[in-house]
Design an enzyme around this catalytic site. Structure first.
Site, short mmCIF file in Angstrom:
data_model
loop_
_atom_site.label_atom_id
_atom_site.label_comp_id
_atom_site.label_asym_id
_atom_site.label_seq_id
_atom_site.Cartn_x
_atom_site.Cartn_y
_atom_site.Cartn_z
N CYS A 107 0.89 -1.16 0.00
CA CYS A 107 0.00 0.00 0.00
C CYS A 107 0.92 1.21 0.00
O CYS A 107 1.66 1.44 0.96
CB CYS A 107 -0.86 -0.07 1.26
SG CYS A 107 -1.96 1.31 1.46
N SER A 194 -6.60 4.05 -6.21
CA SER A 194 -7.78 4.39 -5.42
C SER A 194 -7.94 5.90 -5.39
O SER A 194 -6.98 6.63 -5.17
CB SER A 194 -7.59 3.85 -3.99
OG SER A 194 -8.69 4.18 -3.18
N ILE A 218 -16.32 5.79 -2.22
CA ILE A 218 -17.69 6.30 -2.28
C ILE A 218 -18.14 6.73 -0.88
O ILE A 218 -18.49 7.88 -0.66
CB ILE A 218 -18.65 5.22 -2.86
CG1 ILE A 218 -18.23 4.85 -4.29
CG2 ILE A 218 -20.10 5.72 -2.82
CD1 ILE A 218 -18.38 5.95 -5.31
N HIS A 219 -18.13 5.80 0.06
CA HIS A 219 -18.33 6.05 1.49
C HIS A 219 -19.71 6.55 1.92
O HIS A 219 -20.02 6.57 3.11
CB HIS A 219 -17.26 6.98 2.08
CG HIS A 219 -15.85 6.48 1.89
ND1 HIS A 219 -15.52 5.14 1.96
CD2 HIS A 219 -14.69 7.13 1.62
CE1 HIS A 219 -14.22 5.00 1.76
NE2 HIS A 219 -13.70 6.18 1.53
N HIS A 289 -10.73 1.84 10.39
CA HIS A 289 -9.49 1.64 11.12
C HIS A 289 -9.51 2.62 12.28
O HIS A 289 -9.50 3.83 12.06
CB HIS A 289 -8.32 1.94 10.18
CG HIS A 289 -7.19 0.99 10.34
ND1 HIS A 289 -6.50 0.88 11.51
CD2 HIS A 289 -6.64 0.10 9.49
CE1 HIS A 289 -5.55 -0.04 11.36
NE2 HIS A 289 -5.63 -0.53 10.14
N CYS A 332 -4.38 4.63 6.52
CA CYS A 332 -3.93 5.84 5.84
C CYS A 332 -3.43 6.93 6.81
O CYS A 332 -4.21 7.51 7.55
CB CYS A 332 -5.10 6.37 5.02
SG CYS A 332 -4.64 7.59 3.82
N1 SAH Z 1 -7.06 9.34 -1.69
C1 SAH Z 1 -7.35 8.02 -2.18
C2 SAH Z 1 -6.35 6.95 -1.76
C3 SAH Z 1 -5.82 6.96 -0.33
S1 SAH Z 1 -6.91 6.45 0.97
C4 SAH Z 1 -8.75 7.62 -1.78
O1 SAH Z 1 -9.34 8.31 -0.95
O2 SAH Z 1 -9.28 6.64 -2.30
C5 SAH Z 1 -7.27 4.75 0.67
C6 SAH Z 1 -8.57 4.30 1.28
O3 SAH Z 1 -8.47 4.27 2.73
C7 SAH Z 1 -9.72 5.22 0.95
O4 SAH Z 1 -10.86 4.46 0.56
C8 SAH Z 1 -9.95 5.92 2.28
O5 SAH Z 1 -11.23 6.45 2.39
C9 SAH Z 1 -9.65 4.82 3.27
N2 SAH Z 1 -9.44 5.25 4.66
C10 SAH Z 1 -8.96 6.42 5.12
N3 SAH Z 1 -8.96 6.44 6.47
C11 SAH Z 1 -9.47 5.28 6.89
C12 SAH Z 1 -9.74 4.69 8.17
N4 SAH Z 1 -9.49 5.35 9.30
N5 SAH Z 1 -10.28 3.44 8.20
C13 SAH Z 1 -10.53 2.77 7.06
N6 SAH Z 1 -10.29 3.25 5.82
C14 SAH Z 1 -9.78 4.49 5.73
#
Ligand code: SAH
Length: 357
Positions: A107, A194, A218-219, A289, A332
């Site tokens: 990652c 991503s 998407i979230h 996370h 992240c």
């Molecule tokens: N900026 C890009 C890639 C980096 S983040 C994006 O947003 O897709 C990669 C993934 O980790 C994203 O889906 C992000 O929303 C998720 N992410 C960030 N913080 C997180 C957390 N605390 N728990 C789980 N997933 C998380």
């Protein structure tokens, strides 16, 4: 001086050929040198033992091979390993290596910090610092291959720090280095970008002829909720992101982080499934996370499973992502944040979700 690690293999070869010619050396050496950048990497020109010693020192006069310095690494009880690298200007970035059967997924980070400020994300909380250069992104993969016990990635996800499609110029070169047989030779289907939905970047990725994979964060299944979680929704609203996903010529994955009581209700599952059907997306449910959660609470595992079943009931393929490295704050931006000092990570066994599909 030219840093060979900022160039795609074909460009590095061209630069080397011109240099070799000016040195009166045979052109075939260019291919030998390129092979030692990524495929069978060495740290310095001096270690390119298949080259004459004099040529090695001439190369070191004309080119650089920039290193990232490993500040610290940690291993989770589940085998996940996390690395913190320091860059030439002092910036810190993270890379996580996640073993799963025969696979080893890296990652990787594409920016120092991130401008997007997603509400649940530790990287977002630190703000944007700068884009990473090609050698700083691909260098994360190279550095792990240079360890005394080398780690060779079978899969790459751009899910570390930063928004890869806001650094497309560099990321596009990195994709070439990762995939090119003269680079790391990782299959394009094993490389996932991503994004929050940066539309010009999605189009640019779709224009690449290689089958790189696209994951969309998407979230939330409605603009109102997505807006609250992801401020970028103002610029790239949900409907536009879904339309871009539908227009993408390959199958896409939706990333959906499960936030307790926020986006995890049955109505959310129904709406999400409708969006996924519109663009034939595969849905990945991600347990929050907790290290980067900023006031959010994870949806309990059995509720995530129920949410997944409901989506599957609409004929949409869905998986529950395993939460990995929770004891080492491997989400992240969490390692860097931890160094600056925030909440402690939780033990890995707090969080035992399994892959469902
Ligand atoms: N900026 C890009 C890639 C980096 S983040 C994006 O947003 O897709 C990669 C993934 O980790 C994203 O889906 C992000 O929303 C998720 N992410 C960030 N913080 C997180 C957390 N605390 N728990 C789980 N997933 C998380």
């Amino acid at each position: 001086m030219i840093n060979l690690l900022d160039l795609a293999p074909a460009d590095a070869e061209l630069a080397l050929r011109a240099f070799l010619e000016s040195e009166g050396e045979p052109g075939y050496r260019a291919g030998q040198i390129v092979a030692r950048l990524w495929a069978r990497p060495v740290a310095t020109f001096d270690e390119m033992s298949d080259l004459p010693v004099r040529l090695r020192s001439r190369l070191a006069d004309a080119f650089t091979l920039a290193r990232l310095s490993l500040v610290t690494s940690q291993a989770s009880t589940d085998g996940t390993r996390k690395f913190l690298f320091q860059l030439a200007d002092g910036q810190m970035i993270e890379t996580v290596a996640i073993p799963d059967g025969d696979r080893l997924t890296f990652c990787i980070s594409s920016q120092a910090g991130c401008a997007l400020r997603c509400a649940f994300c530790a990287t977002g909380a630190m703000g944007f610092v700068r884009n990473l250069a090609v050698h700083e992104i691909a260098g994360q993969v190279r550095e792990l291959a240079l360890l005394t016990d080398p780690l060779r990635a079978t899969n790459i996800v751009f899910m570390g720090m930063g928004e890869p499609l806001m650094n497309w110029k560099a990321v596009s070169h990195v994709l070439t280095i990762l995939n090119d047989p003269k680079g790391f030779g990782i299959g394009a289907r094993h490389i996932t970008v991503s994004t929050v939905g940066v539309l010009p970047g999605i189009i640019a990725l779709g224009e690449r002829r290689e089958q790189f994979r696209l994951a969309l964060s998407i979230h939330a299944p409605s603009d109102a909720l997505r807006q609250q979680l992801m401020p970028v929704n103002t610029k790239y609203p949900l409907a536009d992101v879904i339309a871009a996903a539908a227009a993408f010529d390959r199958r896409v994955t939706f990333e959906y982080v499960m936030l307790g009581g926020v986006n995890d209700q049955p109505a959310h599952a129904d709406a999400l499934a409708t969006l996924a059907r519109e663009c034939q997306a595969f849905v990945n449910l991600i347990p929050l996370h907790p290290g980067g959660s900023m006031g959010f609470t994870p949806t309990p595992p059995q509720e995530i499973a129920r949410f997944a079943r409901r989506i599957r009931g609409h004929g949409v393929e869905v998986a529950i992502r395993k939460s990995r490295g929770t004891d080492i704050a491997a989400a992240c931006g969490q390692l860097r944040v931890e160094r600056i000092g925030r909440r402690p990570p939780r033990p890995a066994d707090d969080h035992g979700e399994v892959q469902v599909a």
